[in-house]
Design an enzyme around this catalytic site. Structure first.
Site, PDB file in Angstrom:
ATOM      1  CG  ASP A 326      60.606 -45.280 -40.196  1.00 44.40           C
ATOM      2  OD1 ASP A 326      60.157 -46.253 -39.570  1.00 44.40           O
ATOM      3  OD2 ASP A 326      60.297 -44.110 -39.925  1.00 44.40           O
ATOM      4  CG  HIS A 657      59.719 -52.390 -44.509  1.00 44.94           C
ATOM      5  ND1 HIS A 657      60.009 -52.300 -45.851  1.00 44.94           N
ATOM      6  CD2 HIS A 657      59.795 -51.124 -44.031  1.00 44.94           C
ATOM      7  CE1 HIS A 657      60.228 -51.036 -46.171  1.00 44.94           C
ATOM      8  NE2 HIS A 657      60.110 -50.305 -45.078  1.00 44.94           N
ATOM      9  CG  ASP A 705      58.369 -63.397 -44.295  1.00 44.09           C
ATOM     10  OD1 ASP A 705      58.734 -62.273 -43.902  1.00 44.09           O
ATOM     11  OD2 ASP A 705      59.031 -64.437 -44.102  1.00 44.09           O
ATOM     12  CD  GLU A 714      57.829 -50.374 -41.007  1.00 45.98           C
ATOM     13  OE1 GLU A 714      56.928 -50.105 -41.812  1.00 45.98           O
ATOM     14  OE2 GLU A 714      58.694 -49.548 -40.640  1.00 45.98           O
TER      15      GLU A 714
HETATM   16  O1  9MR Z   1      51.649 -48.235 -37.168  1.00 42.80           O
HETATM   17  C1  9MR Z   1      51.201 -47.199 -38.011  1.00 42.80           C
HETATM   18  C2  9MR Z   1      49.826 -47.548 -38.532  1.00 42.80           C
HETATM   19  O2  9MR Z   1      48.899 -47.600 -37.478  1.00 42.80           O
HETATM   20  C3  9MR Z   1      49.406 -46.522 -39.574  1.00 42.80           C
HETATM   21  O3  9MR Z   1      48.198 -46.943 -40.157  1.00 42.80           O
HETATM   22  C4  9MR Z   1      50.486 -46.392 -40.639  1.00 42.80           C
HETATM   23  C5  9MR Z   1      50.160 -45.379 -41.704  1.00 42.80           C
HETATM   24  O4  9MR Z   1      50.121 -44.097 -41.199  1.00 42.80           O
HETATM   25  O5  9MR Z   1      51.712 -46.027 -40.043  1.00 42.80           O
HETATM   26  C6  9MR Z   1      52.184 -46.984 -39.135  1.00 42.80           C
HETATM   27  O6  9MR Z   1      53.353 -46.526 -38.568  1.00 42.80           O
HETATM   28  C7  9MR Z   1      54.520 -46.515 -39.343  1.00 42.80           C
HETATM   29  C8  9MR Z   1      55.084 -45.127 -39.188  1.00 42.80           C
HETATM   30  O7  9MR Z   1      54.247 -44.197 -39.826  1.00 42.80           O
HETATM   31  C9  9MR Z   1      56.503 -45.017 -39.703  1.00 42.80           C
HETATM   32  N1  9MR Z   1      57.331 -46.025 -39.104  1.00 42.80           N
HETATM   33  C10 9MR Z   1      56.844 -47.366 -39.325  1.00 42.80           C
HETATM   34  C11 9MR Z   1      55.467 -47.539 -38.746  1.00 42.80           C
HETATM   35  C12 9MR Z   1      54.968 -48.973 -38.914  1.00 42.80           C
HETATM   36  O8  9MR Z   1      54.683 -49.318 -40.215  1.00 42.80           O
END
Ligand code: 9MR
Length: 854
Positions: A326, A657, A705, A714
């Site tokens: 994102d 992602h 994947d 991601e």
């Molecule tokens: O890395 C984060 C993970 O520990 C959390 O469980 C998750 C849900 O809150 O969010 C992950 O972080 C994401 C972030 O909220 C938005 N950008 C992408 C991050 C990686 O997926």
């Protein structure tokens, strides 16, 4: 119960393609165009459509990722209302240009929710079609609401069976010449099997017997390990065969991680916000316009307001790195990432044999090359500048605190270049966690930049101290866990660890007693598990970053304080080494209940950082060996036979992602560049793609994947930062020893384990040999039974058993084992169901060689 009439096979219902069609899971799975954001009201998805749009497609509510098969029949059903009677289009179509439609229906809707139904036959196969309700074109503004959306048809796709390729699993990149070399094979066999190492021509180079390791709990597979550490002949194209099965090819050689070191760091330049990404640095495929600099359709990060009600000023928060797939920028995560990038450099200042040159000026892909500042610091500065811009200005309420994050007002779809993001950007409330992330990373900045730019260093120090003071005055301003629209929440209700980390960095930089006292007063002080948790350092658990700095960077700690910090670090590393030794896949990560978390690969990597630091500090080979086996895991020696790093290994992740590197959705866009590490297995499987394919997955197999699986696949700055750190460490190892020859495996113990079985029971004799050069006292030998065997009676050792985990300790007369000495002990037990003997033993956490001929 009524039996079905004879001959009338009940027809299986046609599969449902729509996720969350009744909106019981909020807006999950749905997207909309910028002008008409969707919200769930009374169980329906509603959207305020503004007046005066021109075309039907100027306002859309839709869902992507629909799989259709040519020739199959499909039925679309939904109900919808509109406060102004009008005609909308319900399209099932391609999600990208030319948007060819399989169904394009004109439906009249008004304020009564009448069910609508259309049936059509797909003319072509689609991997990821979309359902788009085109609701634009109305002169008047109106409210559109949608419910009970269903698209059924086609046939149920066969249950997802991951393609795991060969059961013989290796590090697909390769093994350092003088390092340990281990692999894993998945097999039903319970007795040892023959393995053979072959060169590129297929000629046998070495052979041996596998060691049965029982059922691996992370994959629920029966596995054996094999060890070919003794082979030191440099070459490419090696394979290992077990029976008919052959591994992916790999190299044995020195310096296998040089390109990974710079690729993993290039990730940060690629993801810079606010600057054009230049083809001459990254290649034409990856060049792109600057994102979020105020050029339409971007609304820009140069003059960003707060979320409604949060503040009435605007800030220039341009620059920095996008967090992940994102376009959000989060201080709480951005801080740990830049800290680990800086730590990568800082290690080269204090560790013999750590190569600062490879990170120096002109060596990395950054546009600031040639400015006499190490490139890695140039990269860090891009983020540090941004982090400091997130600080609440003087004179405002909460001055000195940092805003938690800045991101889009609503989630955007994929693919989307940063420069194409049309969403308004907003600052979210300041938090204590973000403020301490800023304090810690800016304090580290101050000491590292001093020789290169004293003014910048002074600015960092001022920001850090101001942030610390503001956090102390506001110690529990927490992020709202529900503030997750348009960006991640990153909420964290425990900030004692951020306080510890910030105090540590400020203390190392300034030597001031305030910060020393804050460390000594911290509830984390002296608590190994709190500072270096077994599940790993993460954005939620940051104290370890402070612990690493205290243990490695010269500071005003007293000798005693330094000793105790280092002792904690080494104790944590002992735990990780033990976890790696106990894992049939060599992974130094053993979360409670094998609950692999979101971003588990970064937990593995952060444990490897602690291990590598223990190796830097003590020179003990077993810490290095656990880093190497962690890398084996990440690069293919794992239950999925997957290399999680793009461009490394034969079966690498390619569809992580990301909104720009979205080749899976749009063939004109690239895949992620080499050196991007996927989040990895995550038992939470929070996204629809993972939920569709991975239900019931074994922990280390909860990964796919696919670009739609943000929960398992991601890529992020805070995952690539420890990857880059570890790659530097590994590259510095050269041939695997970093210069001094630790010998293969570095094992300093040998175990021979001989069992005689009878119906219902067994008797075992163990000989433990100390093959090292130091006395071991008291000794502690551990192994795990592969089955439900129980020890009943012992001699010459005290044996305790916790489930399958067995620990043997000395009796009064055999506490010490001198170098070359042996201990003999034995036990009787009740047999499990066909259990194999254990094959992996650790002495004080260190892996032992299993004596041959058992
Ligand atoms: O890395 C984060 C993970 O520990 C959390 O469980 C998750 C849900 O809150 O969010 C992950 O972080 C994401 C972030 O909220 C938005 N950008 C992408 C991050 C990686 O997926």
């Amino acid at each position: 119960m009524t039996a079905p009439a004879l001959g009338a096979e009940p027809e299986a219902p046609a599969p449902e393609l729509i996720t969350n069609g009744d909106f019981s899971d909020g807006t999950t799975g749905w997207w909309w165009t910028e002008g008409n954001p969707g919200t769930v009201v009374d169980g329906r998805l509603c959207s305020e459509v503004p007046a005066g749009t021109t075309n039907p497609w100027d306002a859309i509510v839709g869902q992507n990722g629909l799989r259709l098969a040519a020739g199959e029949s499909y039925t679309l059903r939904y109900t919808a209302t509109s406060t102004v009677p009008l005609t909308i289009r319900a399209n099932v179509q391609m999600a990208t240009d030319p948007y060819t439609a399989e169904l394009s229906a004109a439906d009249r809707i008004d304020d009564t929710a009448e069910p609508v139904e259309h049936t059509f036959t797909a003319g072509a196969d689609h991997g990821a079609a979309q359902l788009a309700f085109q609701i634009g074109g109305s002169k008047e503004a109106y409210t559109f609401c949608l419910d009970d959306v269903s698209l059924t048809g086609g046939t149920e796709p066969p249950p997802y069976e991951p393609d795991t390729g060969s059961p013989v699993r290796v590090n697909q990149v390769g093994y350092l010449t003088k390092a340990p070399k281990n692999g894993t094979v998945v097999t039903d066999a319970t007795e040892p099997l023959a393995w053979e190492l072959k060169d590129a021509e297929g000629a046998g180079v070495a052979s041996g017997k596998t060691v049965p390791a029982g059922i691996d709990p992370t994959s629920r597979q029966n596995v054996h390990t094999f060890d070919f550490s003794k082979v030191r002949a440099v070459g490419e194209g090696y394979t290992v065969s077990v029976g008919e099965d052959t591994s992916e090819p790999f190299t044995i050689g020195d310096d296998l991680y040089g390109s990974l070191r710079s690729d993993a760091l290039a990730y940060f330049y690629h993801n810079r916000s606010g600057i054009r990404i230049e083809a001459d640095l990254v290649g034409a495929e990856y060049a792109r316009p600057a994102g979020h600099v105020g050029v339409a359709p971007n609304q820009g990060d140069l003059d960003v307001p707060c979320q409604e009600g949060v503040c009435d000023y605007r800030l220039d928060v341009s620059g920095g790195w996008y967090d992940a797939g994102d376009h959000g920028k989060y201080v709480v995560n951005g801080g740990i990432s830049v800290a680990q990038v800086m730590a990568n450099f800082e290690r080269t200042q204090h560790v013999d044999g750590a190569d600062g040159e490879a990170l120096g000026d002109g060596r990395l892909r950054v546009p600031e090359r040639g400015n006499d500042v190490p490139d890695i610091l140039d990269e860090a500065r891009w983020q540090l500048d941004f982090l400091m811009k997130m600080q609440v200005p003087e004179g405002e309420e909460l001055a000195g605190m940092a805003h938690h994050k800045i991101h889009d007002r609503a989630w955007t779809g994929l693919p989307l270049l940063p420069s194409e993001d049309p969403q308004p950007r907003e600052l979210h409330p300041p938090t204590t966690a973000a403020t301490l992330n800023l304090a810690a990373s800016a304090a580290q900045c101050a000491r590292l930049f001093k020789p290169y730019d004293a003014d910048f260093a002074a600015r960092c120090l001022k920001a850090a101290k101001t942030a610390w003071t503001a956090a102390e005055a506001n110690p529990d301003v927490l992020a709202d866990p529900l503030d997750g629209t348009g960006g991640g929440a990153y909420s964290d209700d425990e900030v004692a660890d951020e306080f510890y980390w910030a105090a540590a960095e400020l203390f190392v930089t300034t030597g001031e007693d305030t910060y020393r006292q804050a460390l000594l007063d911290s509830e984390l002080h002296g608590d190994t598990e709190a500072v270096f948790p077994r599940a790993g350092i993460s954005w939620q658990s940051t104290a370890g970053l402070g612990g690493l700095s205290l243990a490695t960077v010269p500071s005003k700690l007293t000798d005693g304080q330094l000793r105790s910090i280092r002792a904690m670090l080494v104790k944590a590393a002992d735990g990780f080494a033990e976890d790696a030794a106990n894992s049939a896949y060599g992974v130094p990560y053993a979360p409670e209940g094998n609950e692999y978390v979101w971003g588990s690969n970064s937990q593995v990597l952060n444990n490897m950082v602690v291990l590598a630091t223990a190796h830097d500090l003590t020179g003990e080979a077993r810490y290095r060996d656990a880093v190497l086996s962690g890398m084996e895991y990440l690069l293919g020696r794992n239950p999925l036979n997957q290399s999680y790093v793009t461009g490394y290994g034969e079966r690498d992740s390619k569809n992580q992602h990301h909104r720009f590197w979205a080749n899976q959705l749009d063939a004109s866009l690239p895949n992620p560049p080499p050196g991007s590490v996927a989040g990895g297995p995550n038992v939470g499987i929070e996204d629809p793609v993972a939920q569709k394919h991975l239900q019931g997955c074994a922990p280390a197999m909860c990964y796919i994947d696919d670009i739609g699986s943000w929960a398992t696949n991601e890529i992020t700055i805070n995952w690539n930062a420890p990857l880059a750190w570890v790659a530097s460490y590994l590259d510095d190892l050269g041939d695997g020893t970093g210069g001094e020859d630790g010998g293969p495996g570095g094992a300093e113990c040998r175990v021979s384990y001989t069992s005689h079985r009878w119906d219902g029971g067994f008797t075992t004799q163990v000989v433990l040999t100390n093959t090292g050069s130091a006395e071991v006292s008291p000794w502690e030998l551990k192994w795990a039974f592969s089955d439900d065997q129980r020890v009943t009676h012992t001699w010459n050792a005290r044996i305790t058993q916790d489930g399958r985990e067995v620990t043997a300790r000395p009796v009064s007369w055999n506490t010490a084992v001198p170098p070359g000495g042996t201990v003999n002990f034995g036990f009787n037990g009740t047999a499990g169901s066909g259990a194999a003997d254990p094959g992996a033993f650790t002495l004080g956490g260190r892996k032992c060689e299993a004596a041959p001929g058992r």
